[in-house]
Design a protein around this motif. Structure first.
Motif: not given
Length: 1588
Positions: A892-907
């Motif tokens: 959709i945006h024609q741009v690459g993501l460098y990093c995707l991070a998921l953190v534990p809830a409420n942190t």
């Protein structure tokens, strides 16, 4: 596989030529894999035998991955399979979850379509692997079906079908089969084998006709039949033969340098066999075959400043074409006769004339009215407070507050009345209120920045309520804690009972509004700095008047305010304008909304409110909860002001809300989005429309156009469209322009997006206390195309990006602080959030808790998305969600993501009203404090600005090239020589001078006998224990007698022949030395071997066994305890103990003299074998002749000036190399006394070595890096204690580190600095250098200049060039000289490929010519070629008759300004690294230690790191010294630092426990062992991240 069934040889010649050309283009990297397939299919199409119509011709690199059944029909026979579930998003959700605030159906459809498009060309991404213990969520979820992929590339399709059916058979067993297995299997493999990438329903393998997990695995490995060259790797190297040996010592030297040491897991053609890691990496390689998005401007300039270029502009980029914009004027601000001269005057008027009229109703937590404040009460209380502030704090002569002082207002949102009184009290007292959030803890998110605000505004007094004060965090003695970064504060409680009634004669001073500051509103910038925007009294009044006119407020109306009343729209409408118009405000605090989301709608219904002030979130929450309410009626509302109407998701929120509540009387024309900014206050607001008039049009814009800052109506692809609604017209009395957001404020064209700037009397006046920043924001004069200012009037930057549409309507498409500029294109953080959340996140992440920001890595911004993961989301779900977000944003945006991070809830750090604190999140990410539980990095796809890989030019060799080199560079050939060894001819003279027999020049055995006769009682050796006590000494005669005892035992019991090999297995000590000379006396060849470690037999005994086998030893000499170990049951577990050669223990031998002592016929005979495991895991034995041994001892004697009266201390391992020579041979030759300190003793008694130096006043000492590191780390903090014990190192003039590597400059410098206090001279520490072919090339002696240090440019070094730079230059690497070259040694720097000598500005292999070089390898195979290649090799030109030995190390020679002993300028040799360990990546040469140095700096918890390559991927292994929750923090930091400093993309990051990286006895990392363990899945890593 377009060429199936095509006989290529039968094609016409031009087609064959075209195909050859294509192959060439692919191998050169000029065409992507996909382009190659396409063109090839097109060429072959006419010649392909016609297939059935349903079959597709070419399958370019298809990757089936789980979740997409291989069945060609969209849904399998069982009806909608899992793939359809993801295609049609769920249209309804339970009403329970209310955090669904960014819902956009338009967007969701677009995302689903984009994802569906991706399914066709889907890539199987390898899942990261995580150790069970680390973040275990449920024991079974992590198990995955066993890997069944072992088909190799070239074994046709039969093998494939067989593998498929086998895989199916295996997976179609019941699922508990593998669940049970995964629970029993080892901790890593259970979670590591998961290669499912985007599958959904995994629980019933039976329902999907072919089992896709197995399929994906097999297809990930079996690529196209005619295997095209791997575009990600350079030329395949031929593999050397390799022994299958125990992991502790990987292979015997038996292959030429430069051949790749492939891992034991490879089959012949380099395809991994059944290794989990390999399958994943293979998938990763396949993933990398996708062409990168933006066109690379590939270039490479040798030796010049090689900074990365921005990709060239694309000719198809949309450009603005309109005319220059004309400033837009708002309607004139009308003058109403009864408008007050100041806001306080309005309050005074209502307080006197309308005292009973309600001003404010506050709600309790259940949404019921708690109390109502009337205008009379508001006036009297504010008056009391004003009086108290001015007269009752401090004394009459010294009041605490004077008019114009700044005061912080600290009130919770749930207590609006106290806040109102405090605010108006301050206005009446003419002190300046600074409303801030209530600090909840010492470490609040952004607390330091609030401190900066209070400091810059000079605030030292805070007003608060009694309840709030009680809730503030306190110190143990009851004081309020000092908040991080805050100035010291006095707290004043403003509850009515503490206020004093003003005296009769006191009246507040209410002047007509002027330009003095009235209040300060805080605002956070993109970087997180909090600044105070000052609003003057006249701006305050004008803004209230403009809002009254725009919103048509009437006296006595009712307004429901859901916004924060301390700032922004909530303050402007709900506190200020409402008082001016005597409006009754009902505030609905955040806490009430959380408990009862419908509360604001109920208040509107009950009070028949005319105006409501909300955010999209409140619309959404009300919609989710409205089912419980049947009878609400919203027909009274004439204006529903949507404060964040400028956000990309506001359109769908407004529409959806209208949809639900139109039936409850809500009129479409009352929805009024508006745009505001802290600097310019209200920018624009939509006025309520006339009943039945058409609603304003929407703008449907192309995302591609927006990213280039151009307005284009989207026509082509509805997926990449952004729908925006207008925010009405500009405010009354204001003038608006659109200017370029960066650079000079140039006016935009009509079809260009820019920053909105505003000129109005109703805006902020400055950032309080920050004149510099103020100028750039509040005093902007727009310029035209020519750069000339368009007028005199200053404008204020609003920070909003937008444009003016038809009919002068204002459209906002984003905010400056959410702007991410990647490769010159602009993206809006909010748009990315909306796209990410349209990827069905219900199961995985919380909707409202997501942060998008950019970090600058390698000359460009890189986008990072951080979200909070739900506790019940499985690894699989999260990984799948992440991969789909990548694809959606890419589409959709024609741009690459460098990093995707998921953190534990409420942190994630929160703002006080529950949003995510983005700048704090970014700071945590960059400092490694985010602690994600899942992370995905995609540097391969989004880093497109790397320089082009270097193409190696073929090197022609000939005498001319050296001439040209000389002329061009004006440099000399790089060579250096030690001083002369001295003449041996004049024997008489030598004998007279030193009582020194000529034979001693040849045989050490004779030297010992001679010393035993001439100086029997001279002590040669002293061995110390951990307490520093001499436990054993040996005089010349004692050593000789002990050697004789061993000789007779050998001759009697060994049954040996002259020249047999005998293994000496002893702990470091004098027994070892005696045994060595015993062997020489007996005419057998000693081989010293490090004894196995009794606590770790499994790892250390196989090496011993291997050396015994390789050396074909006929006998083992050892001590009784070691003999018991060799024959123990524990030993039998790891080696075959029945086949040891004869073992002789030498502890209690009878006193016997051998019949005669052997004398070798010539000095060329072998004296001993020196075995050692190199850092690449090669076990090599070299042969040392008697002549070489005695020459080496003589060379050391001359260099270090050793003679009988000298004492030296040795703290080294005595088993190989120079360490062995110094421990066993040197004293016997030179007659000096050696104090022996076994390095193992230091572990128990750290100061042993240093206190020995001090106690014996030692001048020369030799140690290893591991000893130096132990002392630095263990004693660095204890120098005072050592000093008190009398340790004094001023006697030491040389402390030499014996090593076979590049000098560790940081370690030697730290050691010198730390122990300078104990008198250690900074000039004392130096290093030695030796290699396998020559045990001692350099050794810092007594004469000769100090070792010099140079700084070289790392970029040039990667090109094998040496460019000296100044200290502190960017990309500079400090290198220390490896010590002075020993007497009799010559070195020359040679190109390892052409074997021609190099100039001294080049890095090349160090070749050595010396009488003490070893005479060859002792290997199992008599590899003559290798002997010739490494020991007796000649230059290809220049000086072809000299024989050289190749050290295998890269280095260079530099002529320094210093003079050597003979008065000539000194040539220094610098060792850079081991040739076999260098990494060839992108055509450049990297040294692992440089990358490791960067990695170790990346995060405080990285204890040690090691790097190696595997199939052209760079693998970084980092030891984590902190807690396991920090493991994933390392991944982005390691990737960033390697990219920044070395221009390389890390392929795999492996986080392991401390101590996993294997280290040999010299303290060198065994990177090849590590690599083998990694590939064999034996590391038990905490986390393995595969960077896409």
């Amino acid at each position: 596989m377009a060429d199936q069934g095509v006989d290529l040889s039968g094609l016409p010649k031009e087609v064959r030529d075209h195909l050859a050309e294509l192959d060439l283009e692919l191998s050169e990297g000029d065409i992507t894999q996909k382009g190659y397939e396409k063109k090839r299919a097109k060429l072959l199409a006419p010649y392909v035998p016609q297939m059935s119509p349903g079959v597709e011709l070419s399958l370019p690199d298809v990757q089936l991955s789980p979740g997409h059944s291989a069945d060609p029909s969209p849904e399998g026979p069982e009806g909608p399979g899992p793939s359809s579930a993801s295609r049609h998003h769920r249209s309804h959700r339970s009403g329970g979850a209310r955090d669904d605030r960014y819902r956009s159906d338009i967007h969701t459809e677009a995302v689903q379509a984009a994802l569906a498009k991706h399914k066709e060309e889907k890539m199987a991404l390898p899942m990261p692997t995580k150790r069970r213990s680390a973040f275990v969520q449920s024991p079974v979820d992590n198990g995955t079906p066993p890997d069944t992929s072992s088909a190799s590339e070239d074994e046709g399709s039969l093998r494939r079908q067989a593998a498929l059916s086998a895989a199916l058979a295996q997976s179609l067993q019941s699922p508990d089969y593998w669940i049970n297995r995964s629970v029993q299997s080892s901790s890593t493999s259970s979670s590591a084998s998961s290669t499912l990438s985007h599958g959904e329903a995994k629980t019933q393998p039976q329902t999907q006709p072919p089992t896709t997990s197995a399929l994906a695995d097999i297809l990930a490995i079996t690529r196209i039949e005619s295997v095209p060259p791997d575009v990600t790797s350079s030329t395949p190297q031929e593999r050397g033969s390799r022994l299958d040996l125990p992991p502790s010592a990987a292979a015997v030297r038996g292959m030429s340098r430069g051949q790749s040491r492939c891992s034991m897991l490879d089959t012949a053609d380099g395809v991994p066999v059944n290794s989990r890691v390999s399958t994943k990496i293979q998938q990763l390689l396949n993933t990398l075959k996708r062409p990168k998005r933006p066109p690379l401007s590939e270039f490479f300039l040798d030796d010049s400043e090689e900074i990365v270029e921005v990709p060239q502009p694309d000719p198809n980029t949309p450009r603005p074409e309109g005319r220059q914009i004309i400033p837009v004027k708002g309607e004139p601000l009308g003058v109403v006769s009864n408008w007050p001269p100041a806001l306080q005057a309005a309050l005074a008027r209502w307080g006197a004339t309308q005292a009973k009229s309600p001003a404010l109703t506050a709600l309790d937590i259940t949404g019921k009215p708690l109390y109502t404040l009337t205008y009379g009460k508001l006036w009297s209380r504010s008056l009391k407070l004003a009086y108290t502030l001015l007269n009752k704090l401090g004394t009459k002569s010294e009041p605490v507050l004077k008019p114009g002082d700044r005061v912080a207002l600290v009130y919770p949102n749930s207590d609006p009345a106290m806040f109102w009184v405090a605010f108006y009290g301050c206005l009446l007292a003419e002190v300046i209120p600074v409303p801030i959030e209530v600090p909840l803890s010492r470490q609040d998110a952004g607390s330091q920045q609030i401190g900066f605000l209070l400091g810059s505004c000079g605030v030292s007094l805070a007003l608060t309520s009694e309840v709030c004060l009680k809730g503030l965090p306190k110190t143990p003695n009851g004081e309020i804690v000092q908040f991080k970064g805050w100035p010291r504060m006095k707290w004043v409680v403003t509850d009515t009972k503490y206020l004093t009634k003003p005296s009769k004669d006191w009246q507040p001073h209410i002047p007509t509004a002027n330009t003095d500051t009235a209040y300060i509103e805080y605002k956070a910038s993109k970087e997180g700095t909090v600044m105070g925007v000052a609003v003057s009294k006249v701006s305050l009044l004008t803004h209230c008047q403009a809002l009254t006119q725009a919103c048509n407020y009437c006296e006595g109306e009712t307004l429901v305010n859901v916004l924060d009343c301390k700032k922004d729209m909530g303050l402007w409408h709900g506190v200020l304008t409402s008082v001016m118009n005597r409006i009754h405000t009902i505030t609905v605090p955040y806490a009430v909304m959380k408990a009862c989301p419908m509360s604001w709608v109920q208040r509107v219904h009950i009070h028949k409110a005319r105006v409501a002030l909300v955010k999209c979130r409140d619309l959404h929450w009300a919609m989710m909860a409205h089912r419980d309410q049947r009878d609400t009626n919203l027909s009274s509302i004439r204006m529903l002001i949507v404060a964040d109407g400028a956000n990309p998701w506001s359109v769908s929120s407004c529409d959806a809300f209208l949809n639900v509540f139109q039936s409850h009387g809500l009129k479409p024309e009352v929805i009024c989005p508006c745009a505001s900014s802290p600097e310019a206050l209200t920018v624009a607001i939509r006025r309520p429309g006339a009943r039945g008039a058409p609603l304003p049009a929407r703008a449907i814009l192309s995302m591609g156009g927006l990213s280039h800052g151009v307005i284009r109506v989207n026509t082509e692809d509805k997926n990449s469209a952004l729908t925006v609604q207008d925010v009405g017209h500009v405010m009354p009395g204001a003038l608006m322009c659109i200017v370029k957001p960066d650079g000079p404020p140039q006016l935009c064209k009509t079809d260009e997006i820019g920053e909105i700037v505003l000129n109005s009397r109703a805006g902020g006046t400055m950032y309080y206390g920050l004149p510099g920043v103020t100028k750039n924001t509040f005093e902007v004069i727009p310029v035209n195309q020519a750069g000339a200012p368009i007028g005199e009037i200053p404008f204020t930057r609003t920070g909003l990006l937008g444009f003016v549409g038809p009919g002068s309507l204002v459209f906002v498409v984003g905010k400056n602080e959410g702007l991410l500029t990647v490769s010159g294109r602009r993206h809006n953080a909010d748009d990315l959030v909306a796209t990410a959340l349209a990827v069905e996140p219900v199961k995985t992440v919380y909707r409202g808790r997501i942060a998008v920001f950019s970090v600058t890595v390698f000359y460009d911004e890189r986008i990072v998305i951080v979200a909070e993961q739900r506790p019940d989301a499985s690894e699989e779900d999260s990984f799948q969600w992440m991969s789909r977000v990548l694809q959606a944003i890419d589409s959709i945006h024609q741009v690459g993501l460098y990093c995707l991070a998921l953190v534990p809830a409420n942190t994630l750090p929160k703002t006080p009203l529950g949003g995510i604190h983005v700048s704090e999140t970014k700071q945590n990410f960059l400092e490694g404090n985010l602690h994600p539980c899942n992370i995905l990095l995609c540097p391969h796809t989004c880093v497109t600005n790397l320089p082009k890989p270097r193409q190696k030019q073929p090197v022609g060799v000939g005498p001319a090239s050296i001439m040209v080199g000389n002329l061009v560079a004006g440099k000399r050939i790089a060579q250096a020589t030690g001083r002369e060894l001295g003449v041996v001819e004049d024997e008489g003279l030598v004998r007279k001078l030193a009582k020194w027999p000529a034979v001693m020049h040849q045989f050490l055995s004779e030297a010992l006998q001679w010393r035993a006769q001439t100086d029997p009682e001279h002590v040669l050796y002293v061995l110390l224990n951990a307490k520093g006590v001499a436990v054993c000494t040996a005089t010349c005669v004692q050593l000789h007698k002990r050697a004789e005892k061993i000789t007779s035992a050998l001759l009697e019991r060994g049954g040996l022949n002259t020249g047999d090999n005998v293994v000496l297995l002893y702990p470091p000590g004098i027994d070892l030395i005696a045994a060595f000379y015993g062997c020489l006396y007996a005419g057998v060849i000693p081989v010293t071997v490090r004894p196995p470690h009794p606590q770790n037999l499994a790892a250390t005994l196989p090496t011993v066994r291997m050396i015994i086998d390789v050396s074909k030893a006929a006998c083992i000499l050892t001590t009784q305890p070691l003999m018991r170990i060799l024959r123990s049951r524990e030993a039998a577990a790891s080696v075959n103990i029945k086949t040891w050669p004869t073992i002789i223990d030498t502890d209690d031998l009878p006193r016997r003299r051998p019949p005669q002592i052997y004398k070798p016929p010539t000095a060329e005979m072998l004296a001993y074998l020196d075995f050692s495991v190199s850092t690449t895991g090669m076990l090599t034995g070299v042969k040392m002749s008697h002549a070489a041994t005695s020459t080496l001892c003589r060379s050391i004697k001359l260099q270090c000036e050793l003679y009988s009266s000298r004492q030296i201390a040795i703290c080294l391992d005595p088993y190989c190399g120079l360490g062995f020579v110094l421990w066993c041979l040197s004293s016997v030759y030179s007659g000096h006394q050696s104090i022996l300190i076994p390095p193992l003793e230091l572990e128990g008694a750290l100061p042993l070595w240093l206190s020995t130096l001090s106690q014996y006043k030692i001048r020369d000492t030799f140690c290893s890096y591991s000893v130096m590191e132990l002392c630095t780390k263990g004693l660095g903090m204890q120098t005072e204690i050592l000093k008190a014990r009398g340790v004094n190192l001023s006697c030491v003039r040389s402390c030499v580190v014996i090593a076979e590597e590049r000098p560790r400059l940081t370690l030697t410098q730290s050691f010198s600095k730390l122990f300078k206090d104990l008198g250690l001279s900074p000039r004392a520490v130096s290093t030695a250098f030796g290699s396998r072919v020559n045990l001692a090339i350099c050794l810092q002696g007594t004469s000769g200049p100090d070792p010099s240090t140079v700084y070289v440019d790392m970029k040039s070094l990667r090109h094998d060039r040496v460019r000296l730079v100044e200290r502190g230059a960017p990309q500079s690497l400090p290198l220390m000289e490896s010590g002075t070259i020993l007497p009799g040694v010559r070195v020359i720097i040679v190109n390892p490929e052409t074997r021609g000598p190099l100039g001294d500005s080049h890095l090349g292999e160090i070749w050595v010519n010396s009488p003490h070089s070893a005479s060859g390898y002792y290997t199992i195979y008599g590899e003559e070629s290798l002997q010739a290649d490494h020991f007796n090799t000649r230059l290809s030109f220049g000086e072809p008759q000299t024989l050289w030995a190749r050290t295998g190390y890269l280095g260079f020679v530099k002529r320094t300004e210093l003079l050597d002993a003979s008065g000539d300028r000194h040539d220094a040799l610098f060792v850079v690294g081991y040739l076999d360990e260098t990494l060839e990546l992108r055509g450049l040469r990297y040294h692992p230690i440089d990358i490791e140095t960067s990695v170790s700096r990346a995060h405080r918890s990285i204890a040690e790191s090691a790097v190696f390559t595997w199939t052209n991927l760079l693998v970084v292994v980092a030891e984590l010294a902190g807690s396991e929750q920090e493991a994933l923090d390392l991944v982005p930091l390691v990737t960033n630092v390697v990219l920044e400093e070395h221009h390389l993309i890390v392929g795999v990051v492996v986080v392991v426990d401390p101590g996993v990286i294997p280290i040999n006895s010299r303290g060198e990392k065994q990177r090849m062992h590590l690599r083998d363990s990694f590939l064999a899945d034996q590391l038990d890593p905490i986390y393995v991240a595969y960077n896409m």
